[in-house]
Write an enzyme that holds these catalytic residues in place. Structure first.
Site, PDB file in Angstrom:
ATOM      1  N   LYS A 194       0.493   3.890  -2.386  1.00  0.00           N
ATOM      2  CA  LYS A 194      -0.957   4.779  -2.862  1.00  0.00           C
ATOM      3  C   LYS A 194       0.012   6.303  -2.291  1.00  0.00           C
ATOM      4  O   LYS A 194      -0.592   7.270  -3.049  1.00  0.00           O
ATOM      5  CB  LYS A 194      -1.338   4.554  -1.675  1.00  0.00           C
ATOM      6  CG  LYS A 194      -3.036   3.234  -1.682  1.00  0.00           C
ATOM      7  CD  LYS A 194      -3.643   3.720  -0.399  1.00  0.00           C
ATOM      8  CE  LYS A 194      -4.457   2.002  -0.717  1.00  0.00           C
ATOM      9  NZ  LYS A 194      -3.933   0.818  -0.196  1.00  0.00           N
ATOM     10  N   SER A 219      -5.305   3.687   4.507  1.00  0.00           N
ATOM     11  CA  SER A 219      -5.098   2.749   3.285  1.00  0.00           C
ATOM     12  C   SER A 219      -6.649   2.727   2.402  1.00  0.00           C
ATOM     13  O   SER A 219      -6.673   1.264   2.092  1.00  0.00           O
ATOM     14  CB  SER A 219      -4.188   1.954   3.772  1.00  0.00           C
ATOM     15  OG  SER A 219      -3.736   1.215   2.651  1.00  0.00           O
ATOM     16  N   SER A 268       0.178  -1.197   0.068  1.00  0.00           N
ATOM     17  CA  SER A 268      -0.178  -0.450  -0.182  1.00  0.00           C
ATOM     18  C   SER A 268       0.666   0.916   0.167  1.00  0.00           C
ATOM     19  O   SER A 268       0.324   2.453  -0.394  1.00  0.00           O
ATOM     20  CB  SER A 268      -1.031  -0.160   1.158  1.00  0.00           C
ATOM     21  OG  SER A 268      -1.743  -0.929   1.145  1.00  0.00           O
TER      22      SER A 268
END
Length: 513
Positions: free
Chosen positions: A179, A345, A176
């Protein structure tokens, strides 16, 4: 005549850009850049200086103390505030995602407060040395909990120079932490004030609900859109309509490669509350299988409550070019969406912002097109994207490849006064032991990492066997540093996370001479 997937995607992108231009014809309220308030005056001209003694996140992820400090600075210089304005059709523009009230200031550990020695023995803000960082970090990189290989990069934000690297240019699965790249690309392509529209249009006795790609569209905003639509219809003498919905702004696969999953909804430009079937606003949740149809059903129901007769059931259809606008509702600004994506997230926002980037740059708004669009925007920012791969915007895919060097340099760029549009990448980072995905980390049981509670800010990344952490930290001398740590092959998820936390805490706790 049938068209190929690529041509269909480009056509969808053209339609999306066409409607976006129409919906956004009226100027948006200009928002001041949220300033990252850092540790000491030693940061010089890199960031706006100040002291944070209490900081709590807004629901959108912005820090209360930072917003107040920025507001005081704006007031002192005679600038106006940044209250939300309604859209021209009477449907309120989106505020904090989810329509919830913005958070109030709450007590919190010190966040980026002055930590350097005040006795004159060493100048506050003296940068650490590479040798000093290596002495601290090299042994921690050998922690068995990390598996192998592990990579690391630490950069000085003030000078924009690398201080420490260990296999830092190697491409690894970022999970993640990708991102950060997604958010940077969207902010660079669209600007922090961009809002994503959802609109109603009319043509020949039909009302079209057109999704522009806002996954945070709430039931409340959808109902207000329906009421505004009903008012326009009644003003035109229309009392009965058929409802159609247009979810063609995106192209390619609707399902992520992992298939139906509670961590991500089908990727469609029309959905309500990220297609969640419970009341949760973030985290895993049961998801609707047909989010666009569900949104249209809710819209039709709200029209009926507003006194408009709806014939039959909603059906999918492309909105005609000649259709007339009735009403529009907008998401929160892209700055707030980016912060929410990073703090929690949020996978759905990750995919949405990647596709918004694709639409804005003329790419197919698909997984593949969005990946190319993200890489293209990072390249324009002067970041090292050679060898990088972006196969989704959320980081769920194991096909993504980035380097520690890329993410650390991205964070340095986000702090650059020349790129104020990227500041939400810093203000949206979770705070260790306090907010978002770091809320339950950096406890006393973390083997020394607890000392960095409230000091480290970082985006987390976790897949089976993959752990990553990338963010900022103010060291013991008050120097703002950017870091990125990655590991693959870990068998103990919790142990690997704690090992990365200890690395960040080591950077926070030393002057590293």
């Amino acid at each position: 005549m049938r068209v190929g997937v690529g041509e269909a995607g480009r056509a969808a992108a053209r339609r999306a850009r066409h409607w976006t231009r129409r919906w956004e014809a009226q100027p948006l309220h200009t928002r001041r850049t949220v300033r990252l308030v850092a540790a000491s005056g030693a940061l010089g001209g890199v960031l706006a200086a100040g002291v944070i003694t209490a900081a709590g996140p807004w629901d959108s992820g912005q820090r209360t103390a930072e917003r107040r400090t920025a507001a005081r600075a704006d007031a002192a210089e005679g600038r106006t505030g940044d209250a939300d304005h309604d859209s021209s059709d009477g449907v309120p523009a989106g505020g904090a995602p989810g329509d919830g009230p913005q958070g109030t200031a709450v007590g919190a550990p010190r966040v980026l407060t002055p930590l350097g020695p005040q006795d004159g023995t060493r100048p506050v803000g003296t940068p650490p040395t590479g040798a000093g960082l290596a002495e601290k970090l090299a042994p921690l990189l050998q922690d068995p909990a990390l598996g192998s290989p592990s990579t690391a990069a630490v950069w000085d934000v003030t000078t924009g120079r690398e201080l420490y690297g260990a296999r830092e240019t190697a491409g690894v699965v970022p999970a993640s932490t990708v991102k950060l790249a997604t958010g940077a690309a969207a902010l660079a392509a669209l600007g922090r004030d961009h809002r994503i529209p959802t609109a109603s249009l009319a043509d020949g006795g039909k009302v079209f609900l057109v999704g522009g790609g806002d996954p945070t569209l709430s039931a409340q905003r959808l109902a207000r859109l329906a009421r505004a639509t009903a008012r326009e219809l009644k003003a035109d003498g229309v009392r009965k309509v058929a409802v159609r919905y247009d979810a063609t702004a995106y192209a390619g696969d609707v399902l992520h490669e992992i298939g139906p999953n509670e961590n991500i909804a089908p990727v469609t430009p029309l959905m309500v509350n990220e297609a969640r079937l419970d009341r949760a606003r973030h985290g895993p949740a049961p998801r609707a299988a047909a989010p666009a149809r569900d949104a249209a059903d809710a819209f039709a129901g709200a029209l009926r409550k507003a006194g408009v007769r709806v014939a039959g059931e909603p059906r999918a259809a492309r909105v005609p070019e000649q259709a007339d606008e009735l009403a529009t509702t907008y998401s929160a600004p892209l700055a707030a969406l980016t912060e929410r994506m990073l703090t929690y997230s949020d996978n759905d926002l990750g995919e949405a912002l990647a596709r918004q980037t694709a639409i804005a740059t003329g790419r197919d708004p698909s997984f593949a097109g969005a990946g190319k669009a993200v890489a293209g925007q990072l390249r324009k920012l002067g970041l090292p994207v050679r060898g990088a791969e972006f196969t989704d915007g959320s980081g769920i895919s194991r096909g993504n490849r980035v380097s520690a060097d890329l993410l650390a340099r991205l964070l340095v760029t986000a702090a650059d006064p020349g790129h104020p549009e990227l500041r939400p990448l810093l203000t949206g980072l979770p705070v260790a032991g306090f907010s978002g995905t770091l809320r339950d980390r950096y406890g006393d049981e973390a083997g020394g990492a607890g000392a960095a509670r409230g000091v480290v800010r970082a985006k987390t990344g976790t897949l089976t066997g993959v752990n990553s952490l990338a963010g900022t930290v103010v060291d013991a001398d008050g120097r703002l540093l950017a870091f990125a740590f990655f590991t693959m092959g870990a068998t103990d998820r919790a142990g690997a996370g704690q090992a990365l936390d200890r690395m960040a805490a080591a950077v926070a706790g030393c002057g590293c001479r």
